[in-house]
Motif scaffolding. Structure first.
Motif, PDB file in Angstrom:
ATOM      1  N   GLU A 256      27.324 -34.386  45.699  1.00 19.49           N
ATOM      2  CA  GLU A 256      28.478 -33.529  45.460  1.00 19.49           C
ATOM      3  C   GLU A 256      28.211 -32.548  44.336  1.00 19.49           C
ATOM      4  OE1 GLU A 256      32.036 -35.352  43.913  1.00 19.49           O
ATOM      5  OE2 GLU A 256      30.932 -36.612  42.493  1.00 19.49           O
ATOM      6  N   LEU A 257      28.853 -31.388  44.455  1.00 17.05           N
ATOM      7  CA  LEU A 257      28.822 -30.403  43.388  1.00 17.05           C
ATOM      8  C   LEU A 257      29.653 -30.919  42.220  1.00 17.05           C
ATOM      9  CD1 LEU A 257      28.432 -27.531  42.167  1.00 17.05           C
ATOM     10  CD2 LEU A 257      30.486 -26.889  43.424  1.00 17.05           C
ATOM     11  N   VAL A 258      29.103 -30.873  41.024  1.00 15.80           N
ATOM     12  CA  VAL A 258      29.813 -31.301  39.820  1.00 15.80           C
ATOM     13  C   VAL A 258      30.358 -30.101  39.060  1.00 15.80           C
ATOM     14  CG1 VAL A 258      29.613 -32.488  37.605  1.00 15.80           C
ATOM     15  CG2 VAL A 258      28.392 -33.373  39.611  1.00 15.80           C
ATOM     16  N   ALA A 259      29.482 -29.124  38.802  1.00 13.28           N
ATOM     17  CA  ALA A 259      29.886 -27.961  38.019  1.00 13.28           C
ATOM     18  C   ALA A 259      28.985 -26.789  38.355  1.00 13.28           C
ATOM     19  CB  ALA A 259      29.797 -28.259  36.520  1.00 13.28           C
ATOM     20  N   ALA A 260      29.538 -25.582  38.253  1.00 12.08           N
ATOM     21  CA  ALA A 260      28.776 -24.373  38.553  1.00 12.08           C
ATOM     22  C   ALA A 260      29.131 -23.290  37.560  1.00 12.08           C
ATOM     23  CB  ALA A 260      29.073 -23.902  39.974  1.00 12.08           C
ATOM     24  N   ILE A 261      28.179 -22.385  37.339  1.00  9.87           N
ATOM     25  CA  ILE A 261      28.395 -21.263  36.423  1.00  9.87           C
ATOM     26  C   ILE A 261      27.749 -20.027  37.010  1.00  9.87           C
ATOM     27  CG2 ILE A 261      26.330 -21.824  35.051  1.00  9.87           C
ATOM     28  CD1 ILE A 261      27.993 -20.935  32.553  1.00  9.87           C
ATOM     29  N   THR A 262      28.450 -18.899  36.905  1.00 12.72           N
ATOM     30  CA  THR A 262      27.921 -17.657  37.457  1.00 12.72           C
ATOM     31  C   THR A 262      26.795 -17.114  36.593  1.00 12.72           C
ATOM     32  OG1 THR A 262      29.645 -16.457  36.257  1.00 12.72           O
ATOM     33  CG2 THR A 262      30.095 -17.050  38.552  1.00 12.72           C
ATOM     34  N   ARG A 263      26.100 -16.118  37.119  1.00 14.01           N
ATOM     35  CA  ARG A 263      24.942 -15.583  36.426  1.00 14.01           C
ATOM     36  C   ARG A 263      25.312 -14.612  35.317  1.00 14.01           C
ATOM     37  NH1 ARG A 263      23.560 -10.422  38.184  1.00 14.01           N
ATOM     38  NH2 ARG A 263      24.707  -9.672  39.999  1.00 14.01           N
ATOM     39  N   SER A 264      26.503 -14.035  35.412  1.00 11.46           N
ATOM     40  CA  SER A 264      26.879 -12.995  34.466  1.00 11.46           C
ATOM     41  C   SER A 264      27.192 -13.578  33.105  1.00 11.46           C
ATOM     42  CB  SER A 264      28.108 -12.247  34.972  1.00 11.46           C
ATOM     43  OG  SER A 264      28.584 -11.356  33.980  1.00 11.46           O
ATOM     44  N   ILE A 265      26.747 -12.907  32.049  1.00 11.00           N
ATOM     45  CA  ILE A 265      27.102 -13.333  30.700  1.00 11.00           C
ATOM     46  C   ILE A 265      28.261 -12.531  30.171  1.00 11.00           C
ATOM     47  CG2 ILE A 265      24.770 -14.111  30.159  1.00 11.00           C
ATOM     48  CD1 ILE A 265      24.405 -11.534  28.556  1.00 11.00           C
ATOM     49  N   ILE A 266      28.670 -11.510  30.924  1.00 16.56           N
ATOM     50  CA  ILE A 266      29.798 -10.685  30.501  1.00 16.56           C
ATOM     51  C   ILE A 266      31.103 -11.271  31.011  1.00 16.56           C
ATOM     52  CG2 ILE A 266      30.844  -8.403  30.678  1.00 16.56           C
ATOM     53  CD1 ILE A 266      28.028  -7.267  30.964  1.00 16.56           C
TER      54      ILE A 266
END
Length: 120
Positions: free
Chosen positions: A46-56
């Motif tokens: 299962e997916l636990v956590a995700a973060i996008t690539r953008s730092i803005i």
């Protein structure tokens, strides 16, 4: 050579804390979305956590069972993604995998996993 190397797993008491790290190399880390999945014995991954690539305009997402307890973050200068895990429960016991994904490049990379065991 693409590498994702997870670390920080181990044995912890219920209610305890761990911080997982995933060190990336061999690809343009800042251009990839990152996520942590987990696979527990007898359960589906299962997916636990995700973060996008953008730092803005960084966006994060969590599975319901970890919301308010886990925090995903990234340091593009260190090519590393983290998973801060607080208030750990026995149900969090699993192998945790780091993933890097780019729709633009059609690329998807996985680490080898790190075992987290929550037990008294």
């Amino acid at each position: 050579q693409v590498q994702l190397v997870e670390s920080g797993g181990g044995l912890v008491l219920p209610g305890g804390t761990l911080r997982l790290s995933c060190a990336a190399s061999g690809f343009a880390f800042s251009s990839y979305a990152m996520r942590w999945d987990r696979k527990a014995l007898g359960k589906v991954r299962e997916l636990v956590a995700a973060i996008t690539r953008s730092i803005i305009d960084t966006r994060t997402d969590y599975t319901d069972s970890v919301k308010g307890r886990f925090t995903i973050s990234r340091d593009n200068g260190k090519n590393t993604v983290y998973l801060q895990m607080d208030s750990l429960k026995p149900d969090d016991t699993a192998v945790y995998f780091c993933n890097a994904h780019s729709d633009l490049r059609g690329s998807d990379y996985w680490g080898q996993g790190t075992l987290v065991t929550v037990s008294s």
